[in-house]
Design an enzyme around this catalytic site. Sequence first.
Site, PDB file in Angstrom:
ATOM      1  N   ASP A 115     -11.514 -31.078  17.392  1.00  0.00           N
ATOM      2  CA  ASP A 115     -10.683 -30.358  16.424  1.00  0.00           C
ATOM      3  C   ASP A 115     -11.196 -30.540  15.000  1.00  0.00           C
ATOM      4  O   ASP A 115     -11.299 -29.584  14.226  1.00  0.00           O
ATOM      5  CB  ASP A 115      -9.237 -30.846  16.540  1.00  0.00           C
ATOM      6  CG  ASP A 115      -8.229 -29.767  16.193  1.00  0.00           C
ATOM      7  OD1 ASP A 115      -8.612 -28.583  16.193  1.00  0.00           O
ATOM      8  OD2 ASP A 115      -7.063 -30.091  15.921  1.00  0.00           O
ATOM      9  N   ASP A 136      -2.232 -28.259  20.304  1.00  0.00           N
ATOM     10  CA  ASP A 136      -1.562 -29.267  19.490  1.00  0.00           C
ATOM     11  C   ASP A 136      -0.216 -29.671  20.081  1.00  0.00           C
ATOM     12  O   ASP A 136       0.399 -30.638  19.615  1.00  0.00           O
ATOM     13  CB  ASP A 136      -1.356 -28.740  18.067  1.00  0.00           C
ATOM     14  CG  ASP A 136      -2.669 -28.379  17.394  1.00  0.00           C
ATOM     15  OD1 ASP A 136      -3.669 -29.058  17.674  1.00  0.00           O
ATOM     16  OD2 ASP A 136      -2.702 -27.397  16.630  1.00  0.00           O
TER      17      ASP A 136
END
Length: 559
Positions: free
Chosen positions: A352, A414
């Site tokens: 990420d 997420d």
Amino acid sequence: MRVSLSVLWTALCLEKVLGEYGMAHFSDPGKSKGKDYCIFFNSQWAHLPQDLNKASRLQTYDLTASVLCSPSDVPEGGFLNRIPMVLRGNCTFYEKVRLAQINGAKGLLIVSRSRLTPPVGNKSQYEEIDIPVALLSYADMLDISKTFGESRVVAMYAPNEPVVDYNMVIIFLMAVGTVAIGGYWAGSRDIKKRYMKHKRDDSAEKQDEETVDVTPIMICVFVVMCCSMLVLLYYFYDYLVYMIIVIFCLASSVGLYSCLWPFVRRIPFGKCRIPENNLLYFHKRPQIRSLLLSAFCIAVSVTWGVFRNEDQWAWVLQDALGIAFCLYMLKTIRLPTFKACTLLLVVLFVYDVFFVFITPFFTKSGESIMVEVAAGPSDSFTHEKLPMVLKVPRLNFSPVSLCDRPFSLLGFGDIMVPGLLVAYCHRFDILMQSSRIYFLACTIGYGIGLLITFVALALMQMGQPALLYLVPCTLLTSLAVALWRKELPLFWTGSGFVPQPPVVMAPINCTQTSGPPTAEPLTNPEPQASETTNQLEGPSPASPTEEVAQFKDEANKSE
């Protein structure tokens, strides 16, 4: 390392100074109603007022057939007290705005067919020019030509953007609620599954999906696939986006069915089955209520697929389908150990951060690959958006929302990635009878990490890799609880929660008067082996009857 961070911070601050969003308010002369359009300007050429009422309304001069790069492009009489609209290309921003200024223009709107970039110059050029210059998209220029007459007027201004939008509260509640419900549901399914195993129930009502245990090899393959798909989407977005939309429709309908079925099967109607047949799926004779639920879930996903670009209400369907999909994945995918949880979260943490903060140094536009793909490339001719996000429209009124993204986004990853750790913590709580302390602590850690993400987003005013904050908050919180309770070895391995009980010997025969004491041979060893096995599986050395009763209680609570 310190130098690299300084360079990165300088580059980010420089981009923020050079490029600012503003508004161009077009209207016809003598009419109060008008329309705002997004512009991208550089305040170093000239500042724009923050209030529309303080902005000068000036007539435009349509010169979009020219690029204004030579004096021959200037019309006779110049641009006296007007704002010319010209095409971008063939010369620098400075050459264009200098020609406009010396010919009486009070501003310059450059129409761009490509993405909006800040009109840059050097220090001496900034000091020479005292009129505002901004970029306007070609699509907006076409709309302006259709909406307003040739004598239209424009006022350029730059309103302040609210730092925090109230839609963050909605996203926070949806994300934390999904993680909490999904983690709790996954642990409760584990208890029910163990109860059904003891009961040896093979009836048709035991229809729960099988769980998939994640291995380190599966984690590595998954991350490689994520990287490959993200890069492919960046370069071939307009061709692959429709494939992702179709996959989302199929997966979300399955997830919605999985979430609604526990409620539907409690309805006392529709239990009858379809007649005997030889069709591929229907030969199993599913119940009528199951077929009706399947049709409903498919209808919901198809409705979203058809009206996905309706910004007024389609986001509600997308969020509902997305939450159902996340819940389905959380109760289907199982991380068997905290070691596997740590490996998955750390690898995706690096993934990420790399695709948000590092890739801008390799892309031509200077945008991160992750943000560009998640929000949809600005130069996409399909104007489609990826559906793998929760999205909520901005609630604070601001004209600048036309320029920037009108929605706040949170990716499914997420939610699901930390949610798998929350689910593991709940299973461990149940097996250790620890009053859900791991589950609650990890869920609270996730909520704190999400709040830190929102704060970083407000302070830096740029897309944030949420896992940068969620992974440390969830991993360190659950690790701290395990250390505090002195259960880290058990928590790390995820197996052997209860030590093997000692072998129980039969009592010595009291009537024996001579010879060494010997253990009485077991007359029925098979039940004893079964009892030992059951003791190893349960949280405490309870009898099989008590353990099954406990599992039954937990299963009924989970229903």
